[in-house]
Design an enzyme around this catalytic site. Structure first.
Site, PDB file in Angstrom:
ATOM      1  N   HIS A  67      36.362  39.015  31.774  1.00 18.41           N
ATOM      2  CA  HIS A  67      36.233  40.056  32.795  1.00 18.41           C
ATOM      3  C   HIS A  67      37.095  39.772  34.026  1.00 18.41           C
ATOM      4  O   HIS A  67      37.073  38.672  34.568  1.00 18.41           O
ATOM      5  CB  HIS A  67      34.762  40.160  33.198  1.00 18.41           C
TER       6      HIS A  67
ATOM      7  N   ASP B 237      35.083  40.000  27.395  1.00 14.36           N
ATOM      8  CA  ASP B 237      34.298  40.618  28.463  1.00 14.36           C
ATOM      9  C   ASP B 237      32.980  41.153  27.919  1.00 14.36           C
ATOM     10  O   ASP B 237      32.940  41.801  26.868  1.00 14.36           O
ATOM     11  CB  ASP B 237      35.116  41.759  29.082  1.00 14.36           C
TER      12      ASP B 237
ATOM     13  N   SER C  65      36.030  46.872  37.222  1.00 16.83           N
ATOM     14  CA  SER C  65      34.601  46.584  37.145  1.00 16.83           C
ATOM     15  C   SER C  65      33.808  47.703  37.817  1.00 16.83           C
ATOM     16  O   SER C  65      33.915  48.861  37.427  1.00 16.83           O
ATOM     17  CB  SER C  65      34.313  45.212  37.759  1.00 16.83           C
TER      18      SER C  65
END
Length: 374
Positions: free
Chosen positions: A348, A316, A226
């Site tokens: 995600h 995601d 991320s």
């Protein structure tokens, strides 16, 4: 050095972002930390964006609010990450729990910059049988949108303990400063400092004995998920040539001014709002720090590593940005080996809360193979 046993994943928590539903169905974590730190002025100015339902608690100007009511007035709501109150408190809703450094592998924390408080957590696999063996070193940057999480967060600590045990790498996880108290580029600078601290052990006296005794500093890899994937790209552009063997970008947090088909308007606006909170001097979502494909961004041909893998997840919000990054890297003229791993039916950073599912096991196997160069 504290010692404990790796006990598997933390209790499951219902976060919409992990199953493809965006922020619907979110529940607040019980581990809430209230910080009585006045946020930067730019954080307070964001209240002008009062088009988000529930982002501001209206007040009745004809009444004098009690201290309790005033305490609860919200300046800016960025659930499920954080809430800023009118009295200056910042309430982080997740990513605040810290568990002690502990081995199944051995772990310890080291402050690398007393001035900023930036530290690292090291993960050393069992080397009792081969005490003289040098291990490849992985420098890791955690995610959390630049505003939550830390090296001691249960999800990250448990995941990196497992990764160190399975890969046999010495892992150095960088604990960088968070926005909005420390606006970007503080987090990028801290991660670069953490990387350079590791590299410094290859030349001259080594301040950290684990790296000196057990780290193979000719085999340095970097990775992050991320926001940590965003930082990974940043470091790849700025490291010296020949230092980084490989890089793994996991669900990288890349944005852009154009909303893509798989992105809901709600999620798009939320992440724009979060980025502007974290980066008060930004020009927007085409800032090269968050959009590596924006006009004027440095060419991907300049990445300083021999191998790279990009992990993306089907559900995601960031999946298409990750694919676009991979495609651009392949076409850039970069001379390394690139790989894309696309995993279906997951959202995600799913792998941080589910270690036993089939897709998580497959992802761990692919990550370990990449880190080992297999």
């Amino acid at each position: 050095m504290s010692v404990a046993l790796f006990c598997g994943p933390p209790p499951a928590v219902s976060f919409g972002c992990k199953d493809g539903r965006g922020r619907k169905g979110m529940v607040r974590s019980k581990d809430i930390v209230r910080q009585t730190v006045k946020p930067p002025a730019h954080a307070c100015r964001l209240i002008g964006w009062n088009k988000y339902p529930g982002s501001v608690v209206p007040t009745n100007s004809s009444l004098s609010p009690s201290p309790t009511a005033l305490d609860d007035e919200i300046e800016l709501d960025l659930s499920p990450f954080l809430i800023i109150y009118k009295d200056g408190r910042i309430e982080r809703l997740k990513g605040t729990t810290v568990i002690p450094a502990c081995p199944e592998v051995a772990t310890k924390d080291v402050i690398i910059d007393p001035a900023t408080g930036v530290s690292v957590r090291l993960y050393l696999p069992n080397v009792v049988d081969l005490p003289s063996k040098k291990l490849p070193v992985l420098v890791y940057f955690h995610g959390g949108g630049f505003v939550i999480e830390n090296t001691g967060s249960p999800n990250y600590h448990n995941y990196l303990t497992l990764l160190a045990a399975k890969s046999g790498l010495l892992i150095v996880s960088v604990n960088y400063r968070l926005a909005p108290e420390h606006p970007i580029p503080a987090s990028f600078d801290d991660c670069m400092a953490g990387f350079n601290w590791v590299v410094s052990h290859s030349a001259g006296p080594a301040p950290e004995p684990w790296l000196a005794r057990h780290g193979d500093l000719t085999q340095i890899l970097i990775s992050g998920d991320s926001a940590g994937g965003t930082v990974t790209h940043y470091v790849l552009l700025r490291a010296d040539a020949g230092v980084i063997e490989g890089a793994a970008l996991v669900h990288p947090y890349f944005l852009g001014s154009k909303r893509l088909e798989n992105q809901t308007e709600e999620d798009f606006e939320f992440h724009e709002k979060l980025w502007r909170l974290s980066t008060p001097d930004t020009e927007g979502l085409d800032d090269p720090l968050i959009n590596p494909l924006a006009p004027g961004a440095p060419s991907l041909a300049g990445l300083k590593c021999k191998r790279a893998v990009v992990f993306v997840a089907e559900l995601d919000f960031l999946v298409e940005r990750g694919r676009m990054y991979y495609d651009a890297l392949v076409k850039s003229g970069w001379g390394g080996e690139a790989e894309l791993v696309h995993q279906k039916g997951v959202g995600h950073v799913f792998h941080l809360s589910d270690y036993s599912g089939d897709v998580s096991v497959d992802m761990m196997a692919k990550m370990v193979a990449f880190l080992r160069g297999e």
